[in-house]
Design a protein around this motif. Structure first.
Motif, PDB file in Angstrom:
ATOM      1  N   THR A  52       0.861  -1.187   0.000  1.00 19.07           N
ATOM      2  CA  THR A  52       0.000   0.000   0.000  1.00 19.07           C
ATOM      3  C   THR A  52       0.897   1.236   0.000  1.00 19.07           C
ATOM      4  O   THR A  52       1.889   1.291   0.746  1.00 19.07           O
ATOM      5  N   TRP A  53       0.530   2.225  -0.829  1.00 22.16           N
ATOM      6  CA  TRP A  53       1.336   3.449  -0.977  1.00 22.16           C
ATOM      7  C   TRP A  53       0.664   4.627  -0.265  1.00 22.16           C
ATOM      8  O   TRP A  53      -0.550   4.794  -0.319  1.00 22.16           O
ATOM      9  N   TYR A  54       1.514   5.458   0.350  1.00 21.31           N
ATOM     10  CA  TYR A  54       1.033   6.633   1.072  1.00 21.31           C
ATOM     11  C   TYR A  54       1.910   7.839   0.731  1.00 21.31           C
ATOM     12  O   TYR A  54       3.082   7.691   0.368  1.00 21.31           O
ATOM     13  N   LYS A  55       1.303   9.005   0.895  1.00 23.42           N
ATOM     14  CA  LYS A  55       2.058  10.263   0.819  1.00 23.42           C
ATOM     15  C   LYS A  55       2.099  10.853   2.219  1.00 23.42           C
ATOM     16  O   LYS A  55       1.087  10.833   2.942  1.00 23.42           O
ATOM     17  N   GLU A  56       3.255  11.368   2.621  1.00 18.90           N
ATOM     18  CA  GLU A  56       3.393  11.923   3.974  1.00 18.90           C
ATOM     19  C   GLU A  56       2.348  12.991   4.247  1.00 18.90           C
ATOM     20  O   GLU A  56       2.036  13.808   3.383  1.00 18.90           O
ATOM     21  N   VAL A  73       3.762  13.598 -14.095  1.00 21.54           N
ATOM     22  CA  VAL A  73       3.845  14.133 -12.738  1.00 21.54           C
ATOM     23  C   VAL A  73       3.593  15.640 -12.755  1.00 21.54           C
ATOM     24  O   VAL A  73       4.011  16.349 -13.674  1.00 21.54           O
ATOM     25  N   GLN A  74       2.895  16.133 -11.731  1.00 18.73           N
ATOM     26  CA  GLN A  74       2.533  17.547 -11.623  1.00 18.73           C
ATOM     27  C   GLN A  74       3.179  18.173 -10.387  1.00 18.73           C
ATOM     28  O   GLN A  74       3.667  17.476  -9.491  1.00 18.73           O
ATOM     29  N   SER A  75       3.152  19.495 -10.356  1.00 19.01           N
ATOM     30  CA  SER A  75       3.759  20.208  -9.228  1.00 19.01           C
ATOM     31  C   SER A  75       3.127  19.796  -7.904  1.00 19.01           C
ATOM     32  O   SER A  75       3.803  19.717  -6.877  1.00 19.01           O
ATOM     33  N   SER A  76       1.831  19.506  -7.934  1.00 19.05           N
ATOM     34  CA  SER A  76       1.129  19.105  -6.710  1.00 19.05           C
ATOM     35  C   SER A  76       1.569  17.728  -6.213  1.00 19.05           C
ATOM     36  O   SER A  76       1.262  17.350  -5.077  1.00 19.05           O
ATOM     37  N   ASP A  77       2.292  16.975  -7.044  1.00 15.55           N
ATOM     38  CA  ASP A  77       2.766  15.645  -6.653  1.00 15.55           C
ATOM     39  C   ASP A  77       4.067  15.703  -5.858  1.00 15.55           C
ATOM     40  O   ASP A  77       4.542  14.663  -5.374  1.00 15.55           O
ATOM     41  N   SER A  78       4.667  16.872  -5.737  1.00 14.07           N
ATOM     42  CA  SER A  78       5.886  16.991  -4.934  1.00 14.07           C
ATOM     43  C   SER A  78       5.608  16.546  -3.500  1.00 14.07           C
ATOM     44  O   SER A  78       4.547  16.827  -2.934  1.00 14.07           O
ATOM     45  N   GLY A  79       6.560  15.841  -2.919  1.00 17.30           N
ATOM     46  CA  GLY A  79       6.391  15.388  -1.544  1.00 17.30           C
ATOM     47  C   GLY A  79       7.114  14.090  -1.283  1.00 17.30           C
ATOM     48  O   GLY A  79       7.829  13.559  -2.143  1.00 17.30           O
ATOM     49  N   LYS A  80       6.944  13.565  -0.068  1.00 19.53           N
ATOM     50  CA  LYS A  80       7.587  12.314   0.345  1.00 19.53           C
ATOM     51  C   LYS A  80       6.574  11.168   0.315  1.00 19.53           C
ATOM     52  O   LYS A  80       5.435  11.318   0.764  1.00 19.53           O
ATOM     53  N   TYR A  81       7.021  10.028  -0.192  1.00 19.52           N
ATOM     54  CA  TYR A  81       6.172   8.840  -0.347  1.00 19.52           C
ATOM     55  C   TYR A  81       6.811   7.650   0.362  1.00 19.52           C
ATOM     56  O   TYR A  81       8.039   7.540   0.459  1.00 19.52           O
ATOM     57  N   PHE A  82       5.959   6.746   0.841  1.00 22.74           N
ATOM     58  CA  PHE A  82       6.451   5.505   1.452  1.00 22.74           C
ATOM     59  C   PHE A  82       5.426   4.394   1.201  1.00 22.74           C
ATOM     60  O   PHE A  82       4.266   4.655   0.835  1.00 22.74           O
ATOM     61  N   CYS A  83       5.862   3.168   1.407  1.00 24.99           N
ATOM     62  CA  CYS A  83       4.968   2.024   1.199  1.00 24.99           C
ATOM     63  C   CYS A  83       4.910   1.175   2.458  1.00 24.99           C
ATOM     64  O   CYS A  83       5.820   1.221   3.306  1.00 24.99           O
ATOM     65  N   ALA A  84       3.861   0.384   2.566  1.00 25.20           N
ATOM     66  CA  ALA A  84       3.703  -0.576   3.651  1.00 25.20           C
ATOM     67  C   ALA A  84       3.583  -1.968   3.041  1.00 25.20           C
ATOM     68  O   ALA A  84       2.811  -2.175   2.100  1.00 25.20           O
ATOM     69  N   ALA A  85       4.383  -2.922   3.539  1.00 29.95           N
ATOM     70  CA  ALA A  85       4.316  -4.326   3.114  1.00 29.95           C
ATOM     71  C   ALA A  85       3.674  -5.118   4.249  1.00 29.95           C
ATOM     72  O   ALA A  85       4.065  -4.997   5.412  1.00 29.95           O
TER      73      ALA A  85
END
Length: 271
Positions: A52-56, A73-85
């Motif tokens: 599962t993918w998340y954005k901070e 990708v758009q300017s609004s997509d800037s940020g930190k991302y992480f996943c959960a296994a």
């Protein structure tokens, strides 16, 4: 010789939770608005993990699956991302990865420091634009080749009619530029307002003079009264002050008032 008999094999399936998830990405350098970006998440687990993918700083998940794909990708997509296994045994969360989307300045916004633009005032025009990296700004005036200013603000001191015209703010960075315009019309100073201010000043001076003369009259009246009628004199002066109207507008009216007051004094206290 003894015969050796081999049994059928037995499968041992060892269950274990996901290992620490690893996130990989498709880009090798800068990410520019419009690029295709793919993030991939992997973790060793048995049974196999689901992802599962998340954005901070966002509670809701973005998507499920080992990959997160941004086709443009758009300017609004800037940020930190992480996943959960996750499997039936445990849930593990990866570290975060930053997507820093660079983009040209958006349409600049221009603000003006004054609501009315009149001759003689100091005026500042301000320009701002959303961009990554941060934009630089240049000001131009229509039909003039030389820039008026470099920077977010353009300040014109002691503005005159010659400053009327169309002004442009250009925001630019390494990814592009964008321009906005504003038209300034400098009005002549309001002479009626200046005349009114002068009249207000004159009225204030006349009012001050009136109060000073009334104070002198009051002192003169008290001095003229005998000592044994001090109380009556005080009450009489208070009555005079109550009868005064604040609308005396000139000295002739004041003189008439003083003459009337002296006549009343003579009638009340004949010598």
């Amino acid at each position: 010789m003894l015969n050796q008999v081999t049994s059928e094999g037995m499968f041992i399936d060892v269950k274990y939770p996901p290992s620490f998830p690893i996130v990989s990405h498709s880009f090798s350098g800068e990410v520019v608005e419009g690029d295709s970006v793919t993030l991939a998440c992997s973790a060793d687990a048995n049974p196999a993990a689901t992802y599962t993918w998340y954005k901070e700083h966002e509670a809701n998940p973005l998507s499920k699956g080992p990959k997160l794909v941004f086709r443009s990708v758009q300017s609004s997509d800037s940020g930190k991302y992480f996943c959960a296994a996750e499997n039936v045994l445990k849930r593990m969360t990866s570290g975060s990865i930053l997507i820093n989307v660079e983009y040209a300045p958006k349409l600049p916004r221009i603000s003006v420091s004054a609501s009315e633009i009149m001759e003689g005032i100091s005026l500042t025009l301000s320009c701002s634009s959303d961009s990554n990296p941060a934009a630089n700004y240049t000001w131009f005036k229509e039909n003039e080749k030389t820039p008026q200013s470099s920077g977010q603000n353009l300040t014109i001191t002691n503005i005159g009619r010659q400053h009327s015209g169309l002004y442009f703010c250009e925001a630019h960075n390494s990814r592009g530029s964008h321009k906005s315009a504003i038209h300034l019309t400098v009005a002549a100073r309001n002479r009626n307002m200046t005349f009114k201010m002068m009249n207000i000043t004159k009225l204030a001076a006349a009012a001050l003079l009136l109060l000073s003369l009334l104070f002198v009259v009051s002192l003169w009246t008290r001095k003229k009264k005998p000592t044994d009628v001090k109380t009556e004199s005080k009450e009489h002066v208070e009555n005079i002050e109550l009868d005064l109207c604040p609308e005396y507008e000139n000295i002739s009216t004041l003189r008439s008032f003083i003459a009337s007051h002296e006549e009343r004094e003579k009638q009340t206290n004949p010598t």
